[in-house]
Design an enzyme around this catalytic site. Structure first.
Site, PDB file in Angstrom:
ATOM      1  N   GLU A 252       0.898  -1.170   0.000  1.00 26.77           N
ATOM      2  CA  GLU A 252       0.000   0.000   0.000  1.00 26.77           C
ATOM      3  C   GLU A 252       0.921   1.200   0.000  1.00 26.77           C
ATOM      4  O   GLU A 252       1.566   1.502   0.998  1.00 26.77           O
ATOM      5  CB  GLU A 252      -0.918  -0.041   1.220  1.00 26.77           C
ATOM      6  CG  GLU A 252      -2.049   0.973   1.144  1.00 26.77           C
ATOM      7  CD  GLU A 252      -1.746   2.248   1.914  1.00 26.77           C
ATOM      8  OE1 GLU A 252      -1.410   3.265   1.240  1.00 26.77           O
ATOM      9  OE2 GLU A 252      -1.810   2.251   3.143  1.00 26.77           O
ATOM     10  N   CYS A 286      -1.526   9.036   3.155  1.00 24.18           N
ATOM     11  CA  CYS A 286      -1.388   8.521   1.785  1.00 24.18           C
ATOM     12  C   CYS A 286      -2.617   8.825   0.930  1.00 24.18           C
ATOM     13  O   CYS A 286      -2.507   8.937  -0.291  1.00 24.18           O
ATOM     14  CB  CYS A 286      -1.109   7.022   1.808  1.00 24.18           C
ATOM     15  SG  CYS A 286      -2.331   6.051   2.708  1.00 24.18           S
TER      16      CYS A 286
END
Length: 483
Positions: A252, A286
């Site tokens: 990720e 993120c």
């Protein structure tokens, strides 16, 4: 004020304070004061953790799902009980305001709860046979093996809980390697699992040199799965390393999330949500909204109001003041990166409408910053800033907005605000990202998958996918012993 605990590693059920490779200081990013020291694991200590995980897997993978569920549920309850103290340590270690840290910790308990339930539900399935000679075709999901979990500093409780919950629910043993800048809060999370009943050796926690640890653990024949959250550059390196050893890899990675804002959107609600979300965790998220693509008819008004709201944010040391809305950047290098980005703005067609400078005094503080009209090929619009910076550009039609949004190789999250139903359906399908949210920013919940595409990674965590990612699919087919 919560006292800062002595940082220790967990290896084979034993807490170890001494790192075989030495130690490193842990700093408060808001004050630059030393909080304590983090031990660094040696190769011998990593081998001990691997041996413990190997033994732990044999035990835990054979433990009935209902017992794994009960242990994880107890762990989640303990995490909720200890959330205020854990949140205080999160704030000390990485500067996140206490309210955000508390919400992260309680949300992590919800993640563990959901994934624990999957240990009871995932029993496999029967597939109808095609021949009279076949008695049964059974498909099962079996734990993949010892897993290495590599987590960053920006959400030290949430991201670790996603990985731990899925792996432990599936029956995997784990070696957790949190960030060395946030070790104590990670240790407190691990303690919840220990006290909740996860057996010795099933869960191990080590710190140290990231490159040495990841290479050592990935190369070991004991580990079978690597899960990593971090930058795209490091993710590609780890992916290549995992492929060399035929290890399952779930990355990720970074993002550069676009926000398409249509002229029909509820203006006040939209700009308030954008300002609040952009500067959450000082933009060190993120899935942080970063590229704001605004319909030309409301562009000037949006820039002005967004700048006004950003200027009103209270920035400071959240460990000393609970009313602080935005804390420091994680370390001095992030401040330098923001300053360098600002130096490129005027040369690349943008205007710094508000902010744009480091804040004087101790700590790693940078002003909430709004950049209007950066060129589409500028650094602001092509490189993830990972800081409190927003770029805003106008668009003339919705297809142009989608083209801009999809112009990068990042594909983690994308957002849109519109009151037009047709536009909403179009954007939901046209925006290229692993997660798309319309009229809100909440892309992460315990029940839904979290993951991206392209340079933002592949695979998902949380949701049922967060459980299945730690399993292998097995087919068992049985024929009659005689015709």
């Amino acid at each position: 004020m919560t006292a800062y605990p002595q940082v220790k590693m967990l290896i084979g059920g034993e807490w170890v304070a001494d790192g075989g490779a030495g130690s490193m200081p842990v700093l408060n990013p808001a004050t630059q004061e030393t909080l304590g020291n983090c031990p660094k694991a040696s190769a011998e200590q990593l081998d001990a953790a691997l041996a413990a995980a190997d033994d732990g897997f044999r035990l835990w993978s054979q433990t009935p799902g209902i017992e794994r569920y009960r242990a994880l549920r107890r762990s989640a309850d303990l995490l909720r009980e200890r959330a205020p103290a854990i949140a205080r340590v999160v704030t000390l270690e990485m500067g996140k305001p206490h309210g955000q840290a508390l919400a992260e910790t309680n949300g992590a308990a919800d993640l563990i709860d959901f994934l624990a339930e999957e240990a009871k539900r995932q029993g496999g399935r029967l597939v109808p046979v095609r021949s009279h000679n076949l008695l049964e075709q059974r498909v099962t999901q079996e734990p993949i093996g010892p897993a290495v979990l590599l987590t960053p500093w920006n959400f030290p409780i949430n991201l670790a809980a996603k990985k731990l919950g899925g792996a432990l629910a599936a029956g995997c043993s784990v070696i957790l390697k949190p960030a060395e800048t946030t070790p104590a809060c990670s240790q407190m999370l691990v303690q919840c699992f220990v006290d909740g009943g996860v057996p010795a050796g099933v869960l191990n926690c080590v710190y140290g040199d990231p490159a040495m640890i990841s290479e050592h653990l990935t190369a070991s024949p004991i580990t079978r799965k690597i899960s990593f959250t971090g930058s795209t550059a490091i993710g590609k390196q780890l992916g290549a390393l995992a492929a060399q050893h035929m290890k399952r890899f779930t990355p990720e990675l970074g993002g550069h999330a676009p926000v398409v804002i249509g002229e029909s959107a509820d203006f006040e609600r939209t700009v308030a949500a954008c300002a609040a979300t952009k500067f959450r965790n000082a933009g060190q998220v993120c899935v942080s909204p970063t590229r704001f693509l605004v319909a030309r008819g409301i562009y000037d008004k949006f820039v002005s109001e967004f700048a006004r709201r950003s200027q009103g944010l209270k920035v400071g040391d959240a460990s000393a003041d609970d009313s602080v809305e935005m804390g420091p950047l994680a370390h001095a290098g992030r401040v330098a990166a923001m300053t360098e980005l600002m130096s490129s703005v005027s040369a690349q067609g943008g205007e710094i409408v508000s902010g744009g400078s480091a804040i004087d005094g101790p700590g790693n503080f940078f002003e909430p910053t709004i950049i209007a009209g950066p060129s589409l090929d500028s650094r602001m619009m092509t490189e993830e800033p990972f800081g409190p910076v927003a770029g805003i550009v106008p668009y003339d039609d919705i297809e142009d907005a989608v083209k801009i949004a999809n112009s990068l190789r990042y594909g983690l999250a994308a957002y849109a605000f519109t009151a037009n139903l047709d536009e909403s359906h179009y954007l939901g399908g046209a925006l290229r990202a692993g997660m798309v949210a319309i009229n809100h920013f909440a892309v992460g919940s315990p029940e839904t998958p979290f993951g991206g595409t392209g340079d933002s990674g592949f695979g998902s965590e949380s949701g049922v996918e967060g459980y299945l990612g730690y399993t292998e699919t097995k087919l068992v087919t049985v024929a009659k012993s005689a015709p």
